[in-house]
Motif scaffolding. Sequence first.
Motif, short mmCIF file in Angstrom:
data_model
loop_
_atom_site.label_atom_id
_atom_site.label_comp_id
_atom_site.label_asym_id
_atom_site.label_seq_id
_atom_site.Cartn_x
_atom_site.Cartn_y
_atom_site.Cartn_z
N ALA A 1 45.65 41.65 32.00
CA ALA A 1 45.60 43.03 32.65
C ALA A 1 44.00 43.18 32.98
O ALA A 1 43.73 43.75 34.07
CB ALA A 1 46.30 44.01 32.08
N GLU A 2 43.18 43.24 32.00
CA GLU A 2 41.83 43.31 32.12
C GLU A 2 41.38 42.42 33.11
O GLU A 2 40.23 42.78 34.00
CB GLU A 2 41.28 43.48 30.72
N ILE A 3 41.47 41.33 32.98
CA ILE A 3 41.15 40.35 33.90
C ILE A 3 41.27 40.60 35.30
O ILE A 3 40.66 40.55 36.33
CB ILE A 3 41.13 38.88 33.44
N THR A 4 42.66 40.86 35.43
CA THR A 4 43.34 41.40 36.71
C THR A 4 42.78 42.55 37.45
O THR A 4 42.10 42.61 38.43
CB THR A 4 44.87 41.38 36.87
N ALA A 5 42.41 43.45 36.55
CA ALA A 5 41.92 44.64 37.05
C ALA A 5 40.14 44.52 37.45
O ALA A 5 39.96 44.92 38.35
CB ALA A 5 41.87 45.76 35.86
N ARG A 6 39.50 43.69 36.59
CA ARG A 6 38.13 43.54 36.92
C ARG A 6 37.90 42.61 38.39
O ARG A 6 37.17 42.96 39.03
CB ARG A 6 37.32 42.77 35.91
N ALA A 7 39.01 41.52 38.32
CA ALA A 7 38.98 40.76 39.68
C ALA A 7 39.22 41.62 40.87
O ALA A 7 38.73 41.37 41.85
CB ALA A 7 39.69 39.75 39.44
N SER A 8 40.07 42.50 40.58
CA SER A 8 40.64 43.39 41.93
C SER A 8 39.48 44.26 41.92
O SER A 8 39.24 44.59 43.26
CB SER A 8 41.68 44.31 41.24
N GLN A 9 38.82 44.75 41.34
CA GLN A 9 37.61 45.79 41.56
C GLN A 9 36.51 44.80 42.38
O GLN A 9 36.08 45.54 43.19
CB GLN A 9 37.02 46.11 40.32
N ALA A 10 36.29 43.79 41.77
CA ALA A 10 35.03 42.83 42.62
C ALA A 10 35.63 42.51 44.03
O ALA A 10 34.90 42.25 44.90
CB ALA A 10 35.06 41.68 41.71
N GLN A 11 36.96 42.24 44.08
CA GLN A 11 37.51 41.94 45.25
C GLN A 11 37.43 43.19 46.27
O GLN A 11 37.14 43.20 47.56
CB GLN A 11 38.77 41.40 45.15
N ALA A 12 37.58 44.29 45.71
CA ALA A 12 37.81 45.53 46.67
C ALA A 12 36.20 45.89 47.06
O ALA A 12 35.89 46.04 48.12
CB ALA A 12 38.08 46.90 45.57
N ILE A 13 35.35 45.50 46.28
CA ILE A 13 34.06 45.76 46.47
C ILE A 13 33.33 44.75 47.48
O ILE A 13 32.64 44.93 48.46
CB ILE A 13 32.94 45.64 44.97
#
Length: 72
Positions: A35-47
Motif C-alpha cells: 500500500a505504501e509503494i502504491t501510494a508513493r507511485a500514485s503521488q509521483a504519477q500525479a506530479i
Amino acid sequence: MTDAPRYRERELASGTLREAATHLNAMPTGQVASAEITARASQAQAIATVAIAQALLEIGDVLREHLSRGDA
C-alpha cells in the motif's frame, strides 16, 4: 475581445518533472507494505501529470505566438 491568458513558465514543467523523479527515487526498498509503494507511485504519477499539463500550456503559448506572427 480580450487576449487569451499566457502561460510562460519555461522551467516550471521540468522542475515539476524533477520533483516526480525525486519521489520515485525516494521509493523505499526491502520489506515495505504494498500500500505504501502504491501510494508513493500514485503521488509521483500525479506530479508527473501536472508536469505534462504545464508543458502543454507552454506549447500552446509558443504555437499561439508563431501563429500570430504568421510563422506557422
